[in-house]
Design an enzyme around this catalytic site. Structure first.
Site, PDB file in Angstrom:
ATOM      1  CG  HIS A 159      81.800  60.243  57.246  1.00  0.00           C
ATOM      2  ND1 HIS A 159      80.713  61.205  57.421  1.00  0.00           N
ATOM      3  CD2 HIS A 159      82.941  60.746  57.229  1.00  0.00           C
ATOM      4  CE1 HIS A 159      81.153  62.136  57.030  1.00  0.00           C
ATOM      5  NE2 HIS A 159      82.531  62.123  56.966  1.00  0.00           N
ATOM      6  CE1 TYR A 165      88.014  72.326  58.831  1.00  0.00           C
ATOM      7  CE2 TYR A 165      86.774  70.316  58.586  1.00  0.00           C
ATOM      8  CZ  TYR A 165      87.966  70.971  58.067  1.00  0.00           C
ATOM      9  OH  TYR A 165      88.759  70.441  57.549  1.00  0.00           O
TER      10      TYR A 165
END
Length: 706
Positions: free
Chosen positions: A447, A480
């Site tokens: 990630h 975002y």
């Protein structure tokens, strides 16, 4: 808040549902432009779909495992949690319908009218019929169900119309008993096509604009679909099924990871149903027929809803030429000191730069990669990829680099949830271009958001790179909030390069001098940072911790923060989503305040600030304080050494903390109470003020140049 509590944590699933309720609050907020309120309804619906496919599915699996009395984390049984979640969702669904009704009435005042099949005026009837014949009818899948031995497999989250046909009968009732003959009933199902825009814009009449959902276009033309049947009545009600989206990776050693994930994604389509939503006005016998044939028995999986489902489609509601009903989208600002003219690598060689998207342009990241792809001195590019845009400029730049003879190494996460198919496609595309692919490490998702390039300068290799809190995705970078550090700090990039070595030979444990890397070091390092604040507080020195992240749910980490609170460490937490920590409880967390900001942009930045006796340590990270991020994924937390960037992150954290119109308090009551402005206190909208912060910085720099 009460001074005593019988529990120390908030259940993460209920906390997540509370976050989604904040999204619903935005849909209800009359200060939000009308069309954006519809968008928030779409986001709420899309979030809920993903929640049921993943989190609810996992809890349901546990509840069916036979461990009926065993309590899960948080002190509640899985069976009870399933019931609690269902009750919360039913209430939220009802609230969303109420909000939608209000929005539709307000749209009418703006001459935007949403009509159904029974409300069509004469001018629109031919248009709708012709649209159906030319575009919709060829795409329809219609199945008559009565005589099928096996019920057809319904697609996950697709929308369907459940059809009931009451057939005509020629028989007359018996004269004496007046008993009417039983009428034959046929059931059918129609899949609502996904490749046609569900929001249909009808021709305007004068100043009035008209909208119709594709569902109602189909309803209006039911007689054309079923004209071979001699029926006396026909009805159509929407249903939707949500399936367990857990990937079950097989252990066949003969298959590549790419093949295993691709196979598992295909198997997802037959996952167990975890939610069945239906129009609550449907006839009882029709509902019973579908539930029986689909073998759905659990009442916790059956949720009544309104006439329409899949409101996620409202995320793409057309703007109708009405910018006055949308948030004004400000142009992303330039990063002071960086230019799209000239070499970005030469600028980074002199100092680090921070990009705070979407307030500043994400295009600098693309420029970085494009320049590296063309630069004859660049020998290699290494990057981790998690979620990518539909037509990714990142991928185009990497392929361009490979074609220019660079060694390109890409770690692409094939198990990025719901992006698996897209990432598989990109992986195959890159393989064909000679790019070296790494598919991660068994048992660990990757990630981290890092990139390292190597450039030959004076016969020596020098590294440049970037480390980010968010995905390298130019589409989501518009909505975002994330920060990306562009750097040539050789020690940091040496650590980053070690991570790629770990991907290649993952049985060798590396030591990192600067980066904090999960799963081996993050937990222990964060504990040490918290312990230092505890030590300083007990010694009477300045001590505070400011954390900004998406989620905080790891119980051990929460306990550590409670310990710090009890030692007198002041904490400000900006947690957008899940917050299992209970702030403000005397004797446990009285020195902790926690808020959530939900606004036009999705708060996604992860910034950690530790006082360090008034010499703050500042970090950016790909990780939240969740167990999976600390112990089950490859994550990277990067220290910020350059003072001007430290100041930016500290300043913008404080800007977020001052928000008084879009900030809600986290609390044990899960009531999403807004932070109330004090008397005579001006409105302070954190996201707007963050933009203003960088705009002022840019304008001040420009003024000083003249």
């Amino acid at each position: 808040m009460s001074t005593e509590t019988n529990y120390r944590y908030i259940d993460r699933e209920k906390s997540w549902l509370t976050f989604n309720a904040r999204v619903l609050q935005e849909a209800a907020d009359e200060s939000v432009p009308l069309l954006d309120r519809l968008r928030f309804l779409g986001i709420f619906s899309n979030n809920l779909d993903e929640f049921f496919r993943v989190r609810f599915a996992a809890i349901r699996r546990l509840s069916l495992s036979g461990k009926t009395g065993e309590k899960i984390l948080g002190g509640i049984t899985a069976q009870q949690l399933v019931k609690d979640i269902t009750a919360i969702v039913i209430q939220q669904q009802s609230e969303s319908l109420r909000i939608l009704s209000i929005i539709e009435k307000q749209l009418e005042k703006e001459n935007i009218i949403i009509v159904n099949e029974s409300q069509l005026c004469q001018e629109h009837q031919d248009f709708v019929h012709n649209l159906f014949i030319e575009k919709v009818s060829p795409e329809l899948v219609t199945i008559i169900l009565n005589d099928l031995a096996e019920f057809p497999l319904l697609k996950d989250t697709a929308g369907y119309l459940a059809i009931k046909l009451v057939m005509k009968t020629d028989e007359k009732p018996k004269i004496l008993g007046l008993i009417k003959p039983t009428k034959e009933i046929r059931y059918a199902i129609i899949e609502i096509p996904k490749n046609i825009n569900r929001i249909v814009v009808l021709p305007a009449i004068g100043e009035k604009q008209y909208i119709m959902l594709l569902d109602d276009v189909i309803r209006y033309n039911l007689s054309s679909i079923f004209n071979i049947f001699d029926y006396e009545s026909i009805s159509a009600h929407m249903i939707k099924i949500t399936r367990d989206a857990q990937l079950d990776i097989d252990s066949d050693m003969r298959k590549s990871m790419l093949q295993k994930i691709a196979s598992s994604v295909k198997e997802r389509r037959i996952g167990e149903p975890v939610r069945f939503i239906y129009d609550k006005t449907i006839d009882k016998d029709t509902l019973a027929f579908f539930l029986n044939r689909m073998k759905i028995e659990s009442t916790d999986s059956i949720i009544p809803g309104g006439r329409y489902h899949n409101r996620r489609d409202y995320m793409d509601f057309p703007n109708l030429g009405r910018p006055d009903l949308l948030y004004h989208q400000k142009k992303p600002l330039d990063v002071v000191g960086l230019s799209f003219e000239g070499s970005i690598l030469h600028r980074i060689a002199q100092k680090d730069f921070l990009i705070f998207a979407p307030y500043q342009s994400f295009s600098y990241v693309i420029k970085f990669l494009r320049e590296a792809a063309l630069d004859p001195k660049v020998t290699s590019i290494k990057i981790t990829l998690y979620r990518l845009a539909k037509n990714s400029q990142i991928i185009s730049s990497l392929i361009n680099a490979a074609k220019n003879g660079k060694r390109v190494v890409v770690q692409i996460e094939l198990q990025a949830r719901f992006d698996e198919a897209s990432n598989i496609s990109y992986a195959e595309q890159m393989q064909q271009e000679g790019i070296e692919l790494i598919f991660g490490i068994k048992g660990l998702k990757v990630h981290s958001k890092i990139c390292v390039i190597e450039r030959l300068e004076d016969n020596k290799l020098k590294r440049y790179g970037f480390i980010s809190t968010g995905n390298f995705n130019e589409s989501t970078a518009k909505v975002y909030t994330d920060v990306t550090l562009l750097t040539s700090h050789q020690q940091i990039l040496k650590d980053a390069n070690k991570i790629f070595e770990f991907f290649d030979i993952n049985y060798r444990l590396h030591r990192y001098k600067h980066l904090i890397v999960s799963p081996h070091y993050s937990r222990s390092k964060f504990y040490k940072l918290i312990d230092r604040e505890i030590h300083n507080a007990l010694a009477g020195r300045p001590a505070y911790i400011n954390l900004k992240m998406n989620s905080l749910s790891d119980f051990a980490m929460i306990d550590k923060l409670y310990d710090a609170s009890n030692a007198g460490v002041k904490m400000k937490l900006q947690i957008r989503g899940i917050c299992s920590l209970i702030p403000g409880v005397k004797g446990m967390s009285e020195n902790i305040e926690a808020i959530s900001i939900v606004d036009n942009f999705l708060e996604h930045t992860r910034v950690f600030i530790f006082c360090n006796d008034d010499n703050p340590d500042v970090f950016i990270s790909s990780a939240d304080f969740m167990t999976r991020n600390l112990d089950g994924r490859v994550e990277v937390t990067c220290p910020i050494y350059q003072e001007d960037i430290k100041k930016q992150l500290i300043d913008t954290f404080e800007v977020g903390w001052k928000g008084n119109v879009k900030a809600r308090y986290h609390s044990e009551k899960l009531d999403n109470k807004y932070r109330i402005r004090k008397e005579n206190e001006p409105v302070f909208r954190a996201q707007q003020e963050t933009y203003n912060y960088y705009k002022n910085q840019q304008e001040t720099t420009n003024e000083n140049m003249f």
